[in-house]
Scaffold this active site. Structure first.
Site, PDB file in Angstrom:
ATOM      1  N   TYR A   1      70.420  35.565  68.246  1.00 46.71           N
ATOM      2  CA  TYR A   1      70.834  36.451  69.335  1.00 46.71           C
ATOM      3  C   TYR A   1      71.911  37.420  68.873  1.00 46.71           C
ATOM      4  O   TYR A   1      71.891  38.606  69.229  1.00 46.71           O
ATOM      5  CB  TYR A   1      71.348  35.629  70.516  1.00 46.71           C
ATOM      6  CG  TYR A   1      70.281  34.922  71.304  1.00 46.71           C
ATOM      7  CD1 TYR A   1      69.426  35.626  72.152  1.00 46.71           C
ATOM      8  CD2 TYR A   1      70.116  33.539  71.209  1.00 46.71           C
ATOM      9  CE1 TYR A   1      68.444  34.972  72.892  1.00 46.71           C
ATOM     10  CE2 TYR A   1      69.136  32.885  71.938  1.00 46.71           C
ATOM     11  CZ  TYR A   1      68.305  33.598  72.779  1.00 46.71           C
ATOM     12  OH  TYR A   1      67.335  32.950  73.500  1.00 46.71           O
TER      13      TYR A   1
ATOM     14  N   LYS B   1      61.316  33.270  70.504  1.00 47.41           N
ATOM     15  CA  LYS B   1      62.056  33.502  69.273  1.00 47.41           C
ATOM     16  C   LYS B   1      62.562  32.172  68.731  1.00 47.41           C
ATOM     17  O   LYS B   1      62.670  31.207  69.500  1.00 47.41           O
ATOM     18  CB  LYS B   1      63.212  34.481  69.491  1.00 47.41           C
ATOM     19  CG  LYS B   1      64.072  34.275  70.733  1.00 47.41           C
ATOM     20  CD  LYS B   1      64.710  32.955  70.985  1.00 47.41           C
ATOM     21  CE  LYS B   1      65.704  32.496  69.961  1.00 47.41           C
ATOM     22  NZ  LYS B   1      66.199  31.102  70.242  1.00 47.41           N
TER      23      LYS B   1
END
Length: 420
Positions: free
Chosen positions: A246, A161
């Site tokens: 996140y 990511k």
């Protein structure tokens, strides 16, 4: 997330000149015989927590073969050691622009010379049947290119990511893997982590009541100004896509909803050489269809902070740290069922095997059993679209509206089985 930062600019120019994407025959998973399982008798009383028992890994020859692309801090400190805990995967190849480093790491992990590649020879992975999956651990701007090349080489792709710098690149990655009939998974390690899985289950079971608020803070004080994370062309942005993602992702998977309104606020310290191109901190607010709201901060210039709290009408769940690679702590607070005039605050502790072993184990199972990854490309695309909207909001100084999703967990595959 790759080799020495000082090489990245020249390497990127080198990579742009490689071209010549090749197509390979698709690898099909073998039909696996059930491996022998060992079960030991219980030695603890029923009052003690359940133990998982022996790991019972698959025989080495039946595991999915992985190539790790990029040998920087994350690969060397977390991903490669995680193969020692895996039941379904094994390390068979390394890709790096630094031949000497690759050879040294190969000796440490038993990777043969034939399993070493650089970025020009990457497409030759098509001729290595031992490699079924590649884990792309490169700067964000390189994710799309190497996902496409891996898919065209007939390999399944697991990508760090954020999925890419733009939603257009994300869609290119999804399309390339679908065209090649290859699986695409995004490395959202915390969606496989036991404490986060427990909070998701509590939210779905309404144990906290109706979800109302989520707060989260994630960041650290960055160092070397010339590292790739401070170059917009490579990173796409600063604190938001690197660590803020996140918080964004957690708000989405705890609630199961997708935001319909977002507002972002960007800030950088003037004359700080680290933040000439990317933001130092980014705060954002999300509104969801049910009325649930999230307020999150991400930063590159303050001391390390990694906390979160999910609040409902009947209780709350809190983690501090909540986004770290290990050492997560989960506390839950709600009215006591035994003492009505008191609140109960309990700490729930789960074993903490490598988060990277868990996510790669899940993806290996998906390859073997031909199932959809829990965090497919569509999940990564959803986050990048929201990040684009947040940057637009910060630039324009206003709320940005988004299209509502039609169901909970709209972009996620089936929940992961217990995996290592």
């Amino acid at each position: 997330m790759m080799d020495d930062a000082s090489r990245l600019w020249t390497r990127r120019r080198m990579l742009e000149a490689t071209g010549g994407l090749l197509t390979a025959s698709a690898w099909m998973p073998p039909v696996l015989a059930a491996a022998p399982q060992v079960k030991l008798p219980d030695t603890f009383a029923k009052t003690e927590r359940e133990r998982p028992g022996p790991p019972n890994p698959q025989p080495e020859s039946e595991r999915v073969g992985w190539a790790v692309v990029g040998l920087g801090h994350l690969s060397l400190e977390e991903i490669l050691p995680a193969f020692g805990q895996m039941k379904r995967g094994r390390l068979v190849a390394l890709v790096s622009g630094d031949r000497a480093k690759a050879q040294a790491i190969a000796k440490q992990y038993g990777v043969p010379d034939k399993g070493l590649y650089d970025y020009k020879s990457f497409d030759q992975l098509k001729d290595n049947p031992e490699v079924q999956a590649v884990y792309i651990v490169l700067p964000n701007s390189m994710h799309a290119e190497f996902t496409v090349r891996a898919a065209q080489a007939g390999k399944h792709v697991f990508c760090e990511k954020p999925m890419a710098n733009t939603s257009a690149e994300c869609q290119q990655m999804i399309d390339a893997c679908k065209k090649a009939d290859r699986k695409l998974g995004i490395a959202y390690r915390l969606q496989y982590e036991p404490h986060h899985r427990a909070v998701i289950q509590m939210a779905r079971n309404k144990e906290l009541g109706t979800l109302k608020l989520f707060t989260a803070n994630n960041g650290q004080n960055q160092g070397e100004p010339n590292q790739w994370r401070h170059k917009k062309a490579l990173a796409g942005g600063g604190a938001l896509p690197d660590v803020g993602i996140y918080c964004l992702s957690a708000a989405r998977y705890f609630s199961g909803e997708e935001p319909t309104e977002v507002q972002g606020f960007s800030q950088s310290t003037p004359n700080d050489p680290r933040f000439k191109e990317v933001e130092e901190s980014f705060a954002f607010h999300l509104r969801f269809p049910s009325g649930f709201q999230a307020h999150c901060t991400s930063h590159y210039g303050a001391h390390e902070t990694k906390d979160l709290r999910l609040m409902g009408t009947d209780g709350w769940a809190s983690m501090d740290p909540g986004f770290a690679y290990s050492g997560l702590r989960l506390r839950v607070g709600m009215k006591s069922k035994t003492f009505p005039k008191a609140d109960d605050t309990v700490e729930r502790s789960f074993s903490q095997p490598s988060q990277f072993a868990r996510e790669m184990g899940h993806f290996s199972r998906c390859v073997q059993e031909n199932t959809v990854p829990h965090t497919p490309g569509e999940e990564g695309l959803a986050d990048v679209r929201i990040i684009e909207a947040l940057y637009r909001s910060a630039q324009e100084g206003k709320v940005v509206k988004l299209e509502a999703a039609k169901k909970l967990d709209a972009f996620r595959g089936p929940p992961p089985k217990e995996e290592g």
